[in-house]
Design an enzyme around this catalytic site. Structure first.
Site, PDB file in Angstrom:
ATOM      1  N   LYS A  31      46.781  37.494  61.514  1.00 22.41           N
ATOM      2  CA  LYS A  31      45.676  37.689  62.456  1.00 22.41           C
ATOM      3  C   LYS A  31      44.405  38.037  61.678  1.00 22.41           C
ATOM      4  O   LYS A  31      44.448  38.860  60.759  1.00 22.41           O
ATOM      5  CB  LYS A  31      46.038  38.813  63.427  1.00 22.41           C
ATOM      6  CG  LYS A  31      45.012  39.056  64.529  1.00 22.41           C
ATOM      7  CD  LYS A  31      45.526  40.102  65.516  1.00 22.41           C
ATOM      8  CE  LYS A  31      44.519  40.373  66.622  1.00 22.41           C
ATOM      9  NZ  LYS A  31      45.054  41.336  67.623  1.00 22.41           N
TER      10      LYS A  31
ATOM     11  N   SER B 123      44.757  40.119  72.044  1.00 21.15           N
ATOM     12  CA  SER B 123      43.840  39.538  71.104  1.00 21.15           C
ATOM     13  C   SER B 123      44.513  38.779  69.967  1.00 21.15           C
ATOM     14  O   SER B 123      43.850  38.083  69.213  1.00 21.15           O
ATOM     15  CB  SER B 123      42.977  40.659  70.514  1.00 21.15           C
ATOM     16  OG  SER B 123      43.803  41.612  69.861  1.00 21.15           O
TER      17      SER B 123
ATOM     18  N   SER C 177      48.046  43.616  72.998  1.00 22.74           N
ATOM     19  CA  SER C 177      47.603  42.428  72.264  1.00 22.74           C
ATOM     20  C   SER C 177      48.683  41.720  71.479  1.00 22.74           C
ATOM     21  O   SER C 177      48.455  40.628  70.970  1.00 22.74           O
ATOM     22  CB  SER C 177      46.466  42.803  71.302  1.00 22.74           C
ATOM     23  OG  SER C 177      45.271  43.011  72.000  1.00 22.74           O
TER      24      SER C 177
END
Lengths: 442, 442
Positions: free
Chosen positions: B81, B151, B175
């Site tokens: 990420k 996210s 997330s």
């Protein structure tokens, strides 16, 4: 500034005023600081990295900023503990693993300081990863046979030695407040998580706190305003006269015995506050605080197990044995014990706030005694209470030990009352500095 | 591996076995993954940065390591990420402030993975600083009109789309787990602070947790073994038959109403566990948990005020308005309210553990329903309980919504029982994947 004052000896607040008035440029200021560095570095060894060319280049850049665009810290030189990332300098953690390592990244705190006009001046010595109690090279400026404390050794020594007005430290047990006492300077460990710790080497998420060094309370206020620390309560004038303090002498078997220097400082501190019209109660912590130190160390051990695993995989043979011990859980703590300790400390935090709210502040010891001779950075136990429980602490210098070394006292307020704490310390500091018996001679 | 299986579709555990046996080189494996990327990227847009040349170069370096020196993750490709630092790739946080920014630093988690043989493959799309709920470019691989969640959008999409077997996410509310449900994959949010978060963008010290994506429970176990997550209790065989579960449907007014897909999944999940011999109780949280979500958001607001101050000073005009709102405390939370919330959540953690200890695990919703159409990453409320209270959670895929999209369920254990949780999920996952109604069609 009197004509004979050397710029290097100014506090940050004084330097800002001189530069703002046009009587001093940042470059001239930097040159004065560098002359102090050149004359003192072979004695004090505060710096892990300092590049005079870079300092002068940054100073000239600051001088080129039009006055209307300058920040509140314009030109203030700041020494950064070498566990905090700086984009333009290496970050080496006093670890052979990271020798000459130079990530292109500023810590959150460094971004805030730079954007407000600070001159990021150099990197100061630390113990390995700010997590051991031996070394580093830095010496106490008031007696170089003695430690400046640790792990924020270089920042404490540099500010105490007038090499820089402001230093950044960190505290996980007592790494900011203890060097504050040993070096005769102001130190603030603010409320936990009130200043970004991003880009600061991780030891414990729940304890690690950025610390600030200065030689005046005004300088600490300048800094926490830039970091936007705000109390709920509006600022009110504080007067020692009529205020109620508690003194916490930590004389029970749960704590190490303070040396004569610290005992005398506590007694004198109480006497001075009383003679200036304050009321001072002696406070003994309720029994439920008995496990505090053991819990702190248990949580820290579990946190070290997580935090140093990457370094352990990277180069176990280059890691201090105490950190290898953390990763390998050599203390054999169970997760259950660690959770009991973690939850137990969490439950004590509001209880300590409730005690603190009864007083203007609590006065407590910062260290066992004067800075010890040698290479061990000293006992941090007294500081650990406030790190574990998240309350803000200021070390006020002013007292003197048997060997003429500085001794400071801790002043503590409830969580998120940092502005209140500085108002109290401003007044208490005037008294302790004037009448405590120790004067800065450098 | 059957002769027709494309290497890109292997789980990490399968890829490790193929490479170990000599039937597959890391380079060939990387070539297969890159072919999948090339055919799918214009549809799924999972990657913020992927450099095929760098991937192949790293793959060849891994192939050159003598077998005896290879780590347990040798050759496993991992999507990272883009809020987690990588030394050899930019880290851009989906923020214009950090466009093309490239600090020369690996996050702690990335160091651990690399040192154990992982192929750090590329950076996956995130919402801005993993702290907003709109965008990014990534699409749900099962229906590109829908969000992959957020996210950790790109990591969820990439693992769901067979572009990489393992993805790293982060979770501050929901997330990691929510994208797990939306993309039909396994997701683990381990116990808080059981994996180093150093070098992972900071939002909240007390909530942020590194998350792991995979397409099998074995893969999650491979990873947590490398991160040295250990329960106190020895590993014991787990059987669904005779086990006692609780189902937490969150139907009270303190929670948003689940959609039909999630309600049906919960009902079917209970029915499947029961039909396989488990006992399942319906659990309703005691009233003292009523403030949990409000407290979580209050603490988060205070934490955002600290965490985004550097970016605010750096370039306020380039910061999402919700993050500007954090820094400016637009919600007008007092410090007193934030402390009440912080301490209140701390007191609930051992209480939730005590509830969880009565069961093999709690089953709860991962998301409101299927992934919604559009660019909003969906509601995270159901996941927030376990983030706020630190317990480990796995999303198990296997259920199907009204539009044929995947729906997962959360399975939760007490803090530091991550290994136990994976043993439970291994058995429960077999059942949900076989009989839940949804099959991976990619």
């Amino acid at each position: 500034m009197s004509p004979t004052t050397e710029p290097y000896s100014l506090t940050a607040t004084e330097a800002v005023a001189e530069i703002k008035s046009g009587r001093l440029t940042v470059e001239k200021y930097a040159q004065s600081l560098l002359s102090r560095y050149e004359s003192r570095d072979s004695t004090v060894h505060a710096w892990a990295y300092l590049n005079p060319e870079l300092v002068l280049q940054e100073a000239r850049k600051l001088d080129a900023i039009p006055p209307a665009e300058r920040g509140p810290l314009h030109g203030v030189a700041i020494g950064v503990k070498d566990v905090i990332l700086t984009k333009d300098m290496p970050t080496q953690y006093n670890s052979p693993i990271y020798k000459d390592d130079h990530p292109q990244l500023d810590a959150g705190s460094v971004i805030v300081l730079r954007k407000n006009g600070a001159l990021i001046y150099g990197k100061t010595h630390t113990t390995e990863f700010a997590a051991t109690s031996v070394g580093p090279a830095a010496r106490n400026p008031h007696d170089t046979t003695r430690t400046p404390g640790g792990s924020s050794s270089g920042s404490g020594a540099a500010v105490g030695d007038l090499q820089v007005p402001i230093g950044l430290g960190t505290q996980t047990i007592g790494s900011t407040i203890r060097p504050g006492s040993f070096n005769g300077i102001y130190a603030l460990k603010p409320t936990w998580n009130s200043i970004s710790r991003e880009g600061q080497k991780l030891y414990s998420l729940i304890f690690d706190t950025l610390g600030l060094y200065s030689r005046s309370v005004e300088d600490l206020r300048l800094l926490i305003n830039v970091f936007q620390l705000q109390d709920d309560e509006p600022g009110e004038h504080f007067s020692v006269k009529g205020a109620k303090f508690a003194v916490l002498k930590l004389k029970t078997p749960n704590w190490p015995e303070a040396g004569k220097g610290t005992k005398d400082a506590l007694d004198l501190g109480v006497q001075l506050l009383t003679s200036h019209g304050a009321e001072v109660e002696e406070l003994v912590l309720p029994d439920e605080f008995d496990d505090l130190t053991a819990w702190h160390l248990q949580v820290l051990s579990g946190d070290g197990r997580i935090a140093f695993l990457p370094d352990y995989y990277y180069a176990k043979d280059k890691l201090h044995e105490s950190l290898v011990g953390h990763v390998e859980n050599s203390e054999k703590y169970s997760r259950k014990e660690q959770l009991k300790a973690f939850d137990g400390l969490a439950a004590l935090r509001p209880k300590m706030d409730a005690i603190l709210e009864k007083y203007a502040a609590i006065i407590a010891p910062s260290a066992l005694d004067e800075a010890p001779v040698g290479n061990n950075t000293g006992n941090a136990t007294f500081c650990g209470i406030w790190t574990a429980l998240h309350q803000p602490v200021v070390n006020i210098p002013g007292f003197k030990g048997a060997n003429g070394m500085p001794i400071g006292l801790s002043v503590i307020a409830p969580r998120y009352r940092d502005q209140h704490l500085l108002r109290v310390c401003k007044e208490v500091g005037k008294i302790f500095e004037a009448e405590g018996g120790w004067k800065r001679s450098l």
